[in-house]
Design an enzyme around this catalytic site. Structure first.
Site, short mmCIF file in Angstrom:
data_model
loop_
_atom_site.label_atom_id
_atom_site.label_comp_id
_atom_site.label_asym_id
_atom_site.label_seq_id
_atom_site.Cartn_x
_atom_site.Cartn_y
_atom_site.Cartn_z
CD GLU A 232 -1.73 2.31 1.74
OE1 GLU A 232 -1.30 3.22 0.97
OE2 GLU A 232 -1.87 2.45 2.95
CB CYS A 266 -2.21 6.51 2.48
SG CYS A 266 -3.17 5.37 3.50
#
Length: 458
Positions: A232, A266
């Protein structure tokens, strides 16, 4: 070289820790391997009891641990507590659901493959290495550790070097819950030592949450060893506002989505793409609310925005804003580094962003909003997709046609309609393009580090 914990609000050294030696690392990998041999033969009920106990202990530690997170990486105390409680929730989620997610799956018609019985089983892989970032020091780790341990694996953690106290807390919490010694172990090592851990024959797979360059490096090493990886790697998420949107709610949520965790998440909204018909109305609300946020001591209940976690992170953010300013962008809110100690940066709005500016495509990891204007839905999608990232996205509209169009057209791992991008235990989490490979959370997350074994019987 010592691994240090520094208060980003003051620049003060809190504590320092000697890194683990190569011998220490080898010993901890061996502990994890021995623990795996126990874990894989432990039933779900037993693992679930250990996991629930660990969750109970974490909740009991919420205030003290929350203070540690705030002092170590700068998030507000309120948000630190929320992170810890969310982490306990995902621990209980997998304690409750692991047996269901990993139950054998029988083929409805085994005769189609010439068998009397055919089915699939999910078995643990072994020792799994996690390389994790500092922005959610507990949540990022636990959302990996809970499914990994509940599947019967053992786990190793290489945490970000600026949150060693969080790493050492995690080194103990699962043992306190009842898991075998070595089932979860933290490694206080530098980034340069990660390659050796990945290549160790006892390590079966690796996951990383972090930067795109780090992800490419880890994936390349894992690939050369024919080992599975889940990545990720962040994003530059679009937040699209269409004419039918509730502008009051959209603006309020836009501010929260851009600035939660001091803008260091994020799935923070990073690029705000606003339809021309409502641009002025939306921006009046957005600018006013961004300007009203209070920057200061993250332990103070009245503070909205604390410091950035690192001095280098602030320098990166300054460079992005100054690049846009030098190329003609307007900065109606913020954009000026405050005097005084600590790595503070104010909530900032940058308008008139163009493709030649770094903010157009790069991820701003801090409370800086890049604003663009779109003439219609097609242009909004073109701008939204004009980046190498594809983690999540948000669309504000009350038009069913818009919902169908954006859901189909956006290059992203998730689309949130009239809401803020959030990770939930119940939903798969991950991105496309340079935002990574694989998925965390939900059933996908626990199966990510399982051997999917087919059984054919006649």
């Amino acid at each position: 070289m010592a691994i240090t914990s520094i208060n980003p609000a003051t620049g003060e050294l809190l504590r320092e820790f000697p890194p683990h030696s190569p011998e220490d690392v080898r010993d901890r990998i061996e502990q994890a391997q021995r623990a795996f041999l126990k874990m894989k033969d432990t039933d779900f009920e037993t693992r679930a009891a250990w996991m629930r106990k660990a969750a109970d202990l974490m909740e009991a530690d919420v205030d003290e641990l929350g203070k540690t997170l705030t002092l170590e990486m700068g998030k507000t105390f309120e948000q630190a507590r929320a992170e810890i409680l969310k982490s306990a929730k995902v621990m209980r989620f997998y304690a409750d659901r692991a047996a269901e997610f990993l139950a054998p799956e029988e083929l409805d018609d085994p005769s189609s493959v010439g068998a009397k019985k055919a089915y699939t089983v999910y078995e643990p892989m072994g020792v799994i290495l996690a390389v994790m970032p500092w922005n959610y020091p507990i949540w990022q780790v636990v959302r990996f550790a809970a499914p990994t341990l509940m599947a019967g694996n053992a786990a190793l953690l290489k945490h970000a070097s600026n949150v060693p106290q969080a790493a050492l807390y995690l080194d103990e919490i699962f043992l306190r819950g009842g898991f075998p010694e070595g089932a979860f172990r933290s490694l206080l090592i530098s980034s340069s030592a990660v390659e050796g851990v990945i290549r160790d024959r006892r390590v079966a797979a690796v996951t990383l949450t972090g930067s795109e360059p780090a992800g490419r490096s880890v994936a390349a090493i894992a690939g050369s060893e024919v080992k599975h990886s889940v990545l990720e790697l962040g994003g530059s998420d679009p937040f699209i506002v269409m004419p039918t949107a509730d502008l009051d709610e959209a603006a309020s949520m836009a501010v929260k989505s851009r600035t939660i965790n001091n803008g260091q998440a994020c799935i923070n909204a990073k690029r705000f793409i606003v339809h021309a018909d409502v641009y002025d109305e939306f921006m009046e609300r957005f600018n006013r609310q961004m300007a009203d946020l209070k920057v200061g001591d993250p332990m103070n209940p009245g503070t909205d925005i604390g410091p950035l976690a690192t001095s280098s992170g602030r320098e990166d953010l300054i460079e992005l804003v100054e690049d846009a300013r030098s190329k003609g962008a307007d900065i109606p809110v913020g954009g000026t580094v405050p005097d005084g100690p600590g790595w503070f940066y104010p909530p900032t709005v940058v308008t008139g962003v163009t493709p030649d500016m770094r903010l157009y495509a790069e991820e701003a990891f801090g409370p800086v909003a890049a604003v663009l204007q779109a003439a219609d839905a097609a242009e909004a999608v073109r701008i939204a997709n004009d980046t190498t990232f594809g983690l999540s996205s948000a669309v504000w509209t009350n038009s069913d046609d818009d919902v169908e169009f954006f859901t189909r057209s956006l290059d992203a791992g998730a689309v949130f309609v009239n809401g803020m991008s959030v990770s939930y235990p119940e939903l798969p989490f991950g991105g496309v393009k340079d935002s990574g490979i694989g998925r965390e959370l939900s059933a996908e997350g626990i199966r990510a580090f399982c051997n999917v074994k087919s059984v054919w019987r006649n």
